[in-house]
Design a protein around this motif. Structure first.
Motif, short mmCIF file in Angstrom:
data_model
loop_
_atom_site.label_atom_id
_atom_site.label_comp_id
_atom_site.label_asym_id
_atom_site.label_seq_id
_atom_site.Cartn_x
_atom_site.Cartn_y
_atom_site.Cartn_z
N PRO A 464 0.80 -1.23 0.00
CA PRO A 464 0.00 0.00 0.00
C PRO A 464 0.83 1.27 0.00
O PRO A 464 0.32 2.34 0.31
CB PRO A 464 -0.76 -0.12 1.31
N GLY A 465 2.14 1.19 -0.29
CA GLY A 465 2.98 2.37 -0.19
C GLY A 465 2.66 3.44 -1.20
O GLY A 465 2.84 4.63 -0.93
N PHE A 466 2.17 3.04 -2.38
CA PHE A 466 1.88 4.02 -3.43
C PHE A 466 0.40 4.09 -3.77
O PHE A 466 -0.11 5.16 -4.12
CB PHE A 466 2.69 3.65 -4.67
N CYS A 467 -0.30 2.99 -3.72
CA CYS A 467 -1.72 2.97 -4.06
C CYS A 467 -2.40 1.92 -3.19
O CYS A 467 -1.76 1.19 -2.43
CB CYS A 467 -1.92 2.68 -5.55
N PHE A 500 -2.81 -9.34 -9.02
CA PHE A 500 -3.76 -8.39 -8.42
C PHE A 500 -3.41 -8.26 -6.95
O PHE A 500 -3.08 -9.24 -6.28
CB PHE A 500 -5.20 -8.87 -8.58
N ALA A 501 -3.45 -7.03 -6.44
CA ALA A 501 -3.17 -6.78 -5.03
C ALA A 501 -4.09 -5.68 -4.54
O ALA A 501 -4.40 -4.73 -5.29
CB ALA A 501 -1.72 -6.40 -4.81
N SER A 502 -4.53 -5.77 -3.30
CA SER A 502 -5.44 -4.78 -2.72
C SER A 502 -5.14 -4.63 -1.25
O SER A 502 -4.91 -5.61 -0.54
CB SER A 502 -6.90 -5.21 -2.92
N ALA A 503 -5.10 -3.36 -0.82
CA ALA A 503 -4.97 -3.06 0.60
C ALA A 503 -6.31 -2.92 1.27
O ALA A 503 -6.39 -2.74 2.48
CB ALA A 503 -4.18 -1.76 0.80
N VAL A 504 -7.40 -3.01 0.49
CA VAL A 504 -8.77 -2.92 0.99
C VAL A 504 -9.42 -4.27 0.78
O VAL A 504 -9.42 -4.81 -0.34
CB VAL A 504 -9.56 -1.81 0.27
N SER A 505 -9.96 -4.83 1.83
CA SER A 505 -10.53 -6.17 1.75
C SER A 505 -11.71 -6.20 0.80
O SER A 505 -12.64 -5.38 0.91
CB SER A 505 -10.97 -6.64 3.15
N ASP A 506 -11.67 -7.15 -0.17
CA ASP A 506 -12.76 -7.37 -1.12
C ASP A 506 -13.17 -6.09 -1.83
O ASP A 506 -14.34 -5.81 -2.06
CB ASP A 506 -13.99 -7.97 -0.41
N ASP A 546 -19.26 6.73 -10.17
CA ASP A 546 -20.06 7.35 -9.12
C ASP A 546 -20.48 6.30 -8.10
O ASP A 546 -20.98 5.23 -8.46
CB ASP A 546 -21.30 8.02 -9.72
N GLY A 547 -20.27 6.64 -6.84
CA GLY A 547 -20.65 5.72 -5.77
C GLY A 547 -19.68 4.59 -5.54
O GLY A 547 -19.92 3.74 -4.68
N GLY A 548 -18.62 4.54 -6.30
CA GLY A 548 -17.65 3.47 -6.12
C GLY A 548 -16.65 3.78 -5.02
O GLY A 548 -16.61 4.87 -4.46
N LEU A 549 -15.83 2.79 -4.77
CA LEU A 549 -14.82 2.95 -3.72
C LEU A 549 -13.58 3.67 -4.23
O LEU A 549 -12.91 4.37 -3.48
CB LEU A 549 -14.44 1.57 -3.18
N VAL A 550 -13.28 3.52 -5.52
CA VAL A 550 -12.07 4.09 -6.10
C VAL A 550 -12.33 5.52 -6.54
O VAL A 550 -13.35 5.81 -7.16
CB VAL A 550 -11.61 3.23 -7.29
N GLN A 551 -11.41 6.40 -6.19
CA GLN A 551 -11.56 7.79 -6.60
C GLN A 551 -10.56 8.21 -7.66
O GLN A 551 -10.76 9.21 -8.35
CB GLN A 551 -11.39 8.73 -5.39
N SER A 552 -9.48 7.49 -7.86
CA SER A 552 -8.47 7.88 -8.84
C SER A 552 -7.72 6.65 -9.29
O SER A 552 -7.30 5.84 -8.47
CB SER A 552 -7.50 8.91 -8.24
N THR A 553 -7.58 6.49 -10.63
CA THR A 553 -6.91 5.32 -11.21
C THR A 553 -5.98 5.77 -12.32
O THR A 553 -6.36 6.61 -13.15
CB THR A 553 -7.92 4.30 -11.76
N GLN A 569 -2.28 -1.04 -13.66
CA GLN A 569 -3.28 -0.09 -13.18
C GLN A 569 -3.07 0.11 -11.68
O GLN A 569 -2.99 -0.86 -10.92
CB GLN A 569 -4.69 -0.61 -13.45
N PHE A 570 -3.01 1.39 -11.28
CA PHE A 570 -2.86 1.77 -9.88
C PHE A 570 -4.07 2.61 -9.48
O PHE A 570 -4.42 3.57 -10.18
CB PHE A 570 -1.58 2.58 -9.67
N SER A 571 -4.69 2.25 -8.36
CA SER A 571 -5.90 2.95 -7.91
C SER A 571 -5.76 3.36 -6.46
O SER A 571 -5.13 2.64 -5.66
CB SER A 571 -7.14 2.06 -8.08
N ARG A 572 -6.36 4.50 -6.14
CA ARG A 572 -6.45 4.98 -4.77
C ARG A 572 -7.92 5.13 -4.40
O ARG A 572 -8.71 5.66 -5.19
CB ARG A 572 -5.72 6.31 -4.60
N THR A 573 -8.25 4.70 -3.22
CA THR A 573 -9.63 4.75 -2.77
C THR A 573 -9.97 6.13 -2.22
O THR A 573 -9.10 6.97 -2.02
CB THR A 573 -9.87 3.68 -1.70
N LYS A 574 -11.24 6.34 -2.00
CA LYS A 574 -11.68 7.61 -1.46
C LYS A 574 -11.14 7.79 -0.05
O LYS A 574 -11.15 6.87 0.75
CB LYS A 574 -13.20 7.67 -1.46
#
Length: 1003
Positions: A464-467, A500-506, A546-553, A569-574
């Protein structure tokens, strides 16, 4: 300071002479070194002033401080002036005695005295500073006590109250101006001697009262050249005349000082003396003297000027905050930031400048500083300035301010705008963080030569250091080995999600309507940002749903050597900071580094697979067969992390039901080693078919190995080997090899070794042992001959040939591996396949550090009833006898279909031996999987088949042998040569050639 002449005030109208004397007082009162530094301040008092009025007012106005020596209207005027001058600075608790005490602090009769002189030019400002620093203390002094009650002090002359014997300069609560000004009093009796000496006088002059009382002040304190004038003035004072002036003094030496010492005198000083005539209890003339230390006043004047310069000219915001945490004073720098004038900020609190939460925090810190006195350095405060929505940052330093008596009177606030510094610090921190991330990426990405592992290493670095979420998609064509992935032009080629990797569960990913599973093959729509990124090789910003968890990709193409290999692809959540330009550049760099590593892994995988295919194609297919031997073999390549090695083995069938067993290892790895192994293996098979001795085979291989690294081949290598040269190690081909030839008829095996590990032999009922075969130099070194060793192998014995990968690894040395291998060969009677599996399972063969080749053979000699051996004399009738021996033996073996062909070919070979050979002739028939016929003689000339012309009567015998047999040839022996032919057995599935048709085909 200009000259200050003394001022004399008499109780009765003085005479002209007295006036002249008074006008000349400055010559005695002011020292030479201060004449030009004291301003003119001589003022004559009213003519109607009397001692009575002075005595009447003195008890009320001389309590501890300066006595009131003004005329009858003096106290009233002084009180009025003081009341008018500082109505706003007097505390609410001021009693009705405040005007009197104010006049006592600054009597109107001495406006040009020491206090006024010290603040000359800055009187009002100094008064404001003093009042601002100690308003409560002034109120306490004016009221006569800490509680403001009038009972704190009683009227009287001289020193009222109890004065402590320490360095404190007040007997009342602090806050008075006398906290800063050193003032003292003493009295002179009618005899001109000191009769009363205050504690404060002790502090100024350094002489205790018991010593000072009874001293002549003129003799004790005035220099010798001014004593005569001083005695005259003392007489005038005792006659009832007041006097004020500056007097240089030198305190007497202490009683215990050495009389001969040069510095036996006391300290020197400059004092302003105010002398008031009075009478004692006996009605005798006396005087009361008020003394102020002028040097202290000058220090105060300098300190005030310096303080004002620092406060007013400071480039930092400067506040003085009182004990109620309100601003008492602000400098111009602070006012320029928060607007308004300097006076507009007086009385404000921190809540007027900072947000509520920040103001509460700062207030708590201010209270702690005020209570504990602990200074605060570099406290960061965040807020906004009027007229701007920009968040500003300040670095605040706080420290408690004390009065002259040491009592806390407020807090000094020094603030510096660090908004730009904070922004620069954030930029620097971001740059350091990005650099650390790149360093981590360089250390962690590319450690494996596996495509999927490299992609996962990239995600381990960025999440999770960058996204918060990340995926890696690679072109399917690259993964299956295509050189150029299809569909690069429009970015719609098939891709496989490899990581695939995620710092946010599911957490869902904003890559499409449904998430793509790892390992699934998919493609992006033509108009999608991801396809555009693949098409243009430039990163693209993907808008958030809209309404999703991701705010920037960020969709970043993975480019290696100007080739797009995939998409990251790198994404950051809200709740996280959106991607900026610096983040975009960092993402491109990370993707590029991972792309290079992935492309390297792809190229390595391709080379590894090709080398493995080449190597496997050069090894014997399946389980080889040999006459008189039961063969089993194993080959284990290294793992994917190591390159293909050059290990090989081979089983070569030789004439006469003999078998050549070969195991070798080319030093090095990769495709180069595999190619070298293929060349050496081909050379071994060629040399073996020449039926050379094992030592000769290795000598020829050594020449070939040296020629592999030389452009001119073997001959050039032979010539240059005699010349010293700096060889390029990358072009030197070295190999080890063991070559063995087994004769199934005699069960004898001849070994030759070129730097390889020794063979292992297990005889029935015996322990395994390593054969003592002299190890020669490795192939490619040259210069040394190879030795042969012949060993007779008993029936059922087990022979094992192997490479070093089986017995050597990083975990254990070679000797331990050899002992373990020998110990694993405990039951040679088991099937060979089981023995091979047992050896591989017992030893550490899964390290993957090197290839492993294992060749095992069980001896099964040719039975005696399958061998026919005859010796023929060198005479013509031996031809017929040879045909008879052959017919009889074939009939005994039930091989009647081969009788005619065998008789014809045997007669041809025996005839050639009679005509062209030497010595006795030997005929041998061998039956195993084929029928082999051998004719031996002592001649060294090898037969050579030639094509006979149509007119030739002879020369067609060897042609006939070649037509009727499955194979024929000749080989040298220690005592001549052997010519042989081979016929397939009738039940072998190979059709037999009709001799008549073969004869007709010759013509």
């Amino acid at each position: 300071m200009s000259e200050i002449p003394a001022k004399a005030t008499e109780s009765e109208d003085p005479s002209g002479g007295a006036r002249a004397d008074a006008a000349g007082d400055a010559a005695w009162a002011v020292p030479d070194d201060t004449t030009g530094a004291v301003p003119d301040r001589a003022t004559a008092g009213p003519a109607d002033t009397t001692p009575d009025t002075t005595r009447d007012h003195a008890p009320d106005t001389t309590r501890d401080h300066a006595p009131d020596t003004t005329p009858d209207d003096g106290p009233g005027r002084a009180a009025d002036d003081t009341a008018d001058a500082a109505p706003d600075r007097a505390p609410d608790g001021m009693t009705d005695t405040a005007p009197d005490r104010a006049s006592g602090h600054a009597p109107d009769a001495t406006p040009d005295g020491a206090a006024g002189n010290a603040a000359n030019g800055t009187t009002d400002r100094a008064a404001d500073d003093v009042a601002d620093h100690a308003p409560d203390a002034v109120a306490d002094n004016a009221a006569g006590g800490p509680d403001g009650g009038p009972s704190g002090r009683t009227g009287g002359s001289g020193e009222a109250g109890e004065v402590p014997g320490d360095a404190m300069w007040q007997s009342s609560p602090p806050g008075s101006i006398y906290d800063y000004i050193k003032a003292a009093s003493f009295s002179i009796g009618a005899d001109g001697l000191v009769d009363q000496w205050s504690v404060r006088a002790e502090q100024i002059f350094g002489i205790p009262a018991e010593r000072a009382v009874g001293m002549d002040p003129i003799q004790a304190f005035v220099s010798e050249d001014r004593r005569e004038f001083g005695q005259r003035k003392m007489a005038e004072i005792l006659d009832g005349r007041e006097w004020t002036g500056l007097v240089p003094f030198r305190a007497p030496a202490s009683e215990d000082a050495d009389e001969g010492a040069e510095d036996s005198g006391g300290r020197e000083g400059l004092a302003e003396v105010y002398v008031m005539p009075t009478t004692n209890e006996h009605g005798e003339r006396a005087a009361v003297c008020i003394v102020v230390d002028v040097r202290t006043l000058r220090t105060i004047e300098t300190d005030l000027a310096a303080s004002q310069a620092i406060f007013g000219q400071s480039p930092f915001g400067f506040l003085l905050i009182d004990t109620d945490l309100h601003v008492r004073r602000a400098n111009q720098r602070f006012a320029s930031i928060f607007g308004g004038g300097v006076d507009d900020h007086r009385g404000k609190g921190v809540h007027d400048y900072l947000p509520h939460a920040e103001a509460e925090r700062v207030t708590a810190v201010l209270r702690r500083v005020l209570e504990t006195g602990e200074s605060i350095t570099d406290m960061h405060v965040t807020g906004q300035v009027p007229g701007s929505d920009e968040r500003r940052h300040w670095s605040i330093n706080l420290y408690r301010v004390h009065s002259g008596s040491g009592r806390p009177i407020g807090i000094a606030w020094l603030g510096t705008d660090i908004t730009a510094r904070r922004a620069a610090a954030r930029e620097a921190a971001a740059a350091r963080r990005n650099l650390a991330l790149l360093n981590e990426a360089g250390a962690r990405i590319g450690n494996s030569l596996d495509l999927e592992t490299t992609a996962r290493e990239l995600l381990d670095v960025v999440v999770p250091g960058f996204c918060d979420l990340a995926t890696v998609d690679l072109y399917q064509g690259l993964l299956v080995g295509d050189e150029t992935p299809p569909g690069l032009a429009d970015g719609s080629a098939e891709l496989r999600r490899v990581a695939f990797a995620s710092a946010v569960s599911d957490a869902p990913f904003a890559g499409g309507p449904a998430p793509v599973a790892v390992g699934a093959v998919h493609h992006f729509p033509f108009n999608s940002p991801c396809a555009d990124a693949l098409r243009t090789a430039r990163p693209q910003q993907i808008p958030a749903d809209d309404g999703g968890l991701v705010q920037s990709t960020l969709a970043v193409p993975m480019v290696a050597h100007d080739t797009v290999v995939g998409l990251a692809q790198f994404s950051r959540t809200k709740g996280s900071e959106p991607f900026g330009e610096r983040d975009r550049a960092l993402a491109v760099e990370l993707a590029a580094r991972a792309a290079v590593c992935i492309d390297n892994a792809r190229l390595y995988r391709r080379e590894h697979e090709r080398a493995l295919i080449l190597q496997r194609s050069l090894l014997p297919p399946g389980d080889p067969e040999a006459s008189g031997l039961d063969i089993a073999c194993r080959y284990l390549p290294g793992n994917a992390a190591t390159e293909v090695g050059g290990d090989w083995f081979d089983v070569i069938e030789l004439p006469g039901h003999r078998t050549a067993l070969v195991v070798g290892d080319v030093m090095g790895r990769g495709l180069r080693a595999a190619v070298a192994m293929g060349e050496l293996r081909t050379a071994v098979r060629t040399l073996a078919l020449l039926d050379l001795e094992p030592a000769e085979v290795l000598s020829a291989l050594d020449e070939i190995a040296r020629g592999l690294g030389t452009p001119g081949g073997v001959q050039q290598a032979t010539r240059t080997a005699r010349q010293p040269r700096d060889a390029d190690l990358s072009e030197v081909y070295l190999a080890t090899c063991v070559y063995a030839v087994y004769d199934s008829v005699t069960r004898r095996c001849t070994f030759a070794n070129a730097g390889h590990l020794p063979p292992v032999l297990v005889e029935p009922g015996e322990s395994a042992l390593m054969l003592d075969v002299p190890p020669g130099m490795p192939l490619g070194v040259g210069g040394e001959p190879f030795e042969e060793v012949e060993v007779e192998l008993p029936e059922g014995a087990l022979l094992a040939l192997y490479t070093d990968g089986l017995v050597e690894s990083r975990d254990h040395p070679l000797d331990e591996g050899l002992q373990a291998f020998v110990g694993a060969l405990t039951d040679p009677s088991r099937p060979l396949e089981d023995v091979c599996d047992h050896v591989l399972n017992t030893l550490d063969t899964h390290h993957g550090e090197d290839d492993i080749a294992l060749l095992m053979a069980r001896v099964q000699g040719l039975p005696a009833d399958r061998v026919g051996d005859w010796t023929l004399p060198r005479e013509p009738r031996s031809v017929g006898r040879a045909r008879e021996y052959a017919r009889t033996q074939l009939v005994a073996w039930d091989l009647e279909p081969l009788v005619d062909t065998t008789e014809l070919l045997v007669s041809e070979l025996v005839t050639n031996a009679l005509r062209y050979g030497e010595g006795e002739i030997r005929l041998r028939l061998l039956l195993d999987r084929t029928l082999v016929c051998e004719v031996w003689d002592a001649g060294l000339v090898q037969p050579r088949r030639r094509r006979a012309r149509d007119t030739d009567e002879g020369g067609r015998g060897l042609q006939l042998v070649g037509l009727l047999s499955a194979g024929w040839g000749s080989r040298r022996t220690p005592r001549g040569k052997t010519v042989w032919f081979e016929l397939p057995l009738p039940d072998g599935g190979t059709p037999l050639t009709d001799p008549a048709e073969a004869l007709l085909s010759l013509f």
